[in-house]
Design a protein around this motif. Structure first.
Motif, mmCIF file in Angstrom:
data_model
loop_
_atom_site.group_PDB
_atom_site.id
_atom_site.type_symbol
_atom_site.label_atom_id
_atom_site.label_comp_id
_atom_site.label_asym_id
_atom_site.label_seq_id
_atom_site.Cartn_x
_atom_site.Cartn_y
_atom_site.Cartn_z
ATOM 1 N N VAL A 163 -59.413 131.911 -57.200
ATOM 2 C CA VAL A 163 -60.504 131.631 -56.271
ATOM 3 C C VAL A 163 -60.789 130.136 -56.311
ATOM 4 O O VAL A 163 -60.789 129.524 -57.387
ATOM 5 C CB VAL A 163 -61.779 132.415 -56.654
ATOM 6 C CG1 VAL A 163 -62.949 132.021 -55.760
ATOM 7 C CG2 VAL A 163 -61.531 133.914 -56.564
ATOM 8 N N THR A 164 -60.999 129.528 -55.163
ATOM 9 C CA THR A 164 -61.433 128.138 -55.094
ATOM 10 C C THR A 164 -62.688 128.062 -54.221
ATOM 11 O O THR A 164 -62.996 129.003 -53.487
ATOM 12 C CB THR A 164 -60.362 127.208 -54.489
ATOM 13 O OG1 THR A 164 -60.213 127.524 -53.087
ATOM 14 C CG2 THR A 164 -59.030 127.365 -55.183
ATOM 15 N N ARG A 170 -57.784 124.634 -52.087
ATOM 16 C CA ARG A 170 -56.752 125.612 -51.736
ATOM 17 C C ARG A 170 -55.478 124.894 -51.275
ATOM 18 O O ARG A 170 -54.359 125.248 -51.686
ATOM 19 C CB ARG A 170 -57.255 126.534 -50.630
ATOM 20 C CG ARG A 170 -56.234 127.585 -50.172
ATOM 21 C CD ARG A 170 -56.857 128.496 -49.120
ATOM 22 N NE ARG A 170 -55.961 129.558 -48.727
ATOM 23 C CZ ARG A 170 -55.074 129.490 -47.743
ATOM 24 N NH1 ARG A 170 -54.987 128.351 -47.024
ATOM 25 N NH2 ARG A 170 -54.282 130.501 -47.452
ATOM 26 N N GLY A 171 -55.633 123.887 -50.417
ATOM 27 C CA GLY A 171 -54.469 123.159 -49.926
ATOM 28 C C GLY A 171 -53.714 122.474 -51.044
ATOM 29 O O GLY A 171 -52.474 122.460 -51.068
ATOM 30 N N GLY A 177 -47.234 124.937 -55.290
ATOM 31 C CA GLY A 177 -46.384 126.120 -55.256
ATOM 32 C C GLY A 177 -47.109 127.423 -55.447
ATOM 33 O O GLY A 177 -46.470 128.477 -55.565
ATOM 34 N N VAL A 178 -48.437 127.402 -55.472
ATOM 35 C CA VAL A 178 -49.197 128.644 -55.598
ATOM 36 C C VAL A 178 -49.167 129.365 -54.250
ATOM 37 O O VAL A 178 -49.454 128.775 -53.210
ATOM 38 C CB VAL A 178 -50.647 128.379 -56.024
ATOM 39 C CG1 VAL A 178 -51.402 129.695 -56.205
ATOM 40 C CG2 VAL A 178 -50.679 127.573 -57.322
ATOM 41 N N ALA A 179 -48.830 130.633 -54.266
ATOM 42 C CA ALA A 179 -48.715 131.403 -53.028
ATOM 43 C C ALA A 179 -50.066 131.516 -52.328
ATOM 44 O O ALA A 179 -51.090 131.766 -52.975
ATOM 45 C CB ALA A 179 -48.167 132.792 -53.329
ATOM 46 N N ALA A 180 -50.050 131.335 -51.014
ATOM 47 C CA ALA A 180 -51.294 131.367 -50.248
ATOM 48 C C ALA A 180 -52.032 132.680 -50.431
ATOM 49 O O ALA A 180 -53.269 132.710 -50.509
ATOM 50 C CB ALA A 180 -50.995 131.118 -48.773
ATOM 51 N N ILE A 183 -54.611 133.074 -53.286
ATOM 52 C CA ILE A 183 -55.798 132.226 -53.304
ATOM 53 C C ILE A 183 -56.841 132.746 -52.313
ATOM 54 O O ILE A 183 -56.546 132.994 -51.145
ATOM 55 C CB ILE A 183 -55.447 130.774 -52.927
ATOM 56 C CG1 ILE A 183 -54.275 130.254 -53.773
ATOM 57 C CG2 ILE A 183 -56.660 129.874 -53.087
ATOM 58 C CD1 ILE A 183 -53.687 128.956 -53.250
ATOM 59 N N THR A 184 -58.073 132.873 -52.786
ATOM 60 C CA THR A 184 -59.208 133.203 -51.931
ATOM 61 C C THR A 184 -60.219 132.059 -51.999
ATOM 62 O O THR A 184 -60.511 131.557 -53.087
ATOM 63 C CB THR A 184 -59.897 134.504 -52.395
ATOM 64 O OG1 THR A 184 -58.968 135.584 -52.314
ATOM 65 C CG2 THR A 184 -61.120 134.818 -51.533
ATOM 66 N N VAL A 185 -60.727 131.650 -50.852
ATOM 67 C CA VAL A 185 -61.762 130.615 -50.813
ATOM 68 C C VAL A 185 -63.136 131.282 -50.851
ATOM 69 O O VAL A 185 -63.448 132.140 -50.015
ATOM 70 C CB VAL A 185 -61.635 129.734 -49.559
ATOM 71 C CG1 VAL A 185 -62.806 128.758 -49.473
ATOM 72 C CG2 VAL A 185 -60.314 128.978 -49.582
ATOM 73 N N MET A 186 -63.919 130.921 -51.856
ATOM 74 C CA MET A 186 -65.294 131.388 -51.982
ATOM 75 C C MET A 186 -66.193 130.160 -51.876
ATOM 76 O O MET A 186 -66.391 129.437 -52.859
ATOM 77 C CB MET A 186 -65.506 132.087 -53.318
ATOM 78 C CG MET A 186 -66.933 132.550 -53.561
ATOM 79 S SD MET A 186 -67.514 133.752 -52.368
ATOM 80 C CE MET A 186 -66.564 135.176 -52.859
ATOM 81 N N PRO A 187 -66.713 129.848 -50.685
ATOM 82 C CA PRO A 187 -67.429 128.589 -50.487
ATOM 83 C C PRO A 187 -68.646 128.457 -51.388
ATOM 84 O O PRO A 187 -69.249 129.460 -51.803
ATOM 85 C CB PRO A 187 -67.853 128.652 -49.016
ATOM 86 C CG PRO A 187 -66.990 129.698 -48.396
ATOM 87 C CD PRO A 187 -66.687 130.674 -49.476
#
Length: 409
Positions: A163-164, A170-171, A177-180, A183-187
């Protein structure tokens, strides 16, 4: 009911952006029906018992203090925290371990998760190697910088989900090389239940500070170099020439405090600048009440381009106009001309011009305030955003259950 054990660097009763985000997450998860507990590492500096409840949240502390040279000391910290996490997990039996940066927490949680065959979520609030550069405690490319980055990469690799807090982080992870899909964006979010109607102007405090009738541009926070407060001070002479009654209110303290005060004293606009020092968290709303505009002149750097701050969102909720530099972290939060205004980073002249134009455009302020509050309610309300965590937990718990079922067959 899902049980989640949060692994943390530090927590309440300490006050920081880190602890306030943690509180908001855990309280929102409780309200959503998730059972939560927290465990902190050796860097939690507040005195207190080994186990304590604060604001309805249960925390366990890791005892002792690590010693030794750089590298060995951190390795010992990881080991001690991992043992505490594993002990609590064996007693309480969580469904998920959720570690929060820095990487020391991620690595400790990874050890415990492997030992107990539990799914691991690793949440990155900032890259701590970049934060250390911004705070002046490290140098870009130093041994400490590279070590911290490598630990971060290992914690990411050991986790089942990442989580970012923003798209910038995230970018950057994807370039590593981390798979999209991992990754979850938690604002960054705001617990809207903590904020009522914006407070009325505190006339007594205004008199004590000799702040005048305004307009008042404010900053409330820590005085780090990357915050760009020197640029804000340097913008004041030009702003005061066009708006003689304008005042700058700087609330807080930190490593740059002495240098900023000296810069202010040498300024031709010294009479228009007020420093309050640090104030109790319970008093912060009084200082917000004096400010019409909250300014965030962050300098451009890897840290400020990648990471979104929390303060502009709190200012929007408080019904304040937000003026911020156009670094990447601010551009994710502020739509120029709609929810606030942006000005070029590292440019006091441009900052002064944008603030002057803003003070000349008060007819649009009510609409801007409403747009800012609506933006936070729609995209940064913890009560809404917390469901993203639930989705992650459900997927991981389901996968873990299927894996155990296959193993037992």
């Amino acid at each position: 009911m899902t049980r989640v054990l949060h692994v943390l660097d530090h927590s309440l009763p300490l006050h920081s952006g880190y602890t306030f985000r943690t509180r908001a997450i855990l309280k929102a998860q409780q309200a959503a029906g998730i059972e939560v507990r927290g465990v902190t590492g050796m860097r939690h500096a507040a005195e207190g018992p080994a186990s304590e409840d604060i604001d309805g949240l249960a925390f366990r502390r890791t005892p002792g203090a690590a010693s030794g040279p750089v590298g060995l000391r951190e390795w010992r910290e990881i080991g001690a925290l991992a043992r505490t996490v594993e002990q609590i997990a064996r007693e309480w039996r969580p469904d998920v371990i959720h570690a929060h940066s820095p990487a020391l927490c991620g690595m400790a949680a990874a050890r415990a998760a492997r030992a107990l065959d539990l799914p691991l979520v690793y949440e990155i609030r900032a890259f701590w190697e970049d934060a250390a550069v911004g705070n002046g405690t490290s140098r870009d490319g130093s041994v400490k910088y590279r070590l911290t980055r490598e630990l971060e990469n290992r914690a990411i690799a050991a986790s089942d989900a990442v989580v970012t807090i923003c798209q910038g982080l995230r970018g950057d992870l994807m370039t590593r090389g981390v798979a999209a899909e991992k990754i979850t964006v938690m604002p960054n979010g705001v617990d809207l239940t903590l904020f009522g109607a914006p407070p009325p102007r505190d006339e007594g405090l205004a008199r004590d500070l000799d702040i005048g009738e305004g307009p008042v541009i404010g900053f409330i926070g820590s005085f780090y170099d990357y915050e760009g407060l020197d640029d804000l001070i340097d913008a004041m002479p030009a702003l005061v020439r066009s708006h003689p009654e304008a005042r700058l209110l700087l609330v807080g303290g930190g490593p740059m405090e002495a240098a900023l005060k000296a810069r202010s004293e040498a300024s031709s606009a010294a009479h228009a600048i007020r420093f309050t020092g640090r104030v109790p968290h319970s008093e912060v709303e009084r200082y917000y009440s004096l400010c019409q505009v909250m300014a965030y002149p962050r300098k451009r750097s890897r840290l400020t381009d990648l990471v979104t701050p929390l303060k502009p969102l709190e200012a929007m909720v408080q019904g304040r106009i937000v003026a911020a530099s156009d670094v990447g972290g601010h551009r994710e939060l502020v739509t120029d001309g709609l929810t606030g205004v942006l000005f070029p980073a590292d440019d006091p002249v441009a900052c002064a011009a944008r603030l002057a134009a803003l003070l000349d455009s008060r007819a649009y302020w009510d609409a801007m305030r409403q747009a800012g509050q609506a933006h936070v309610a729609a995209y940064h309300d913890w009560a809404r955003n917390i469901h993203r965590y639930q989705d992650i937990y459900q997927v991981l718990v389901g996968a873990a259950h299927r894996g155990r079922t296959r193993a037992a067959a």
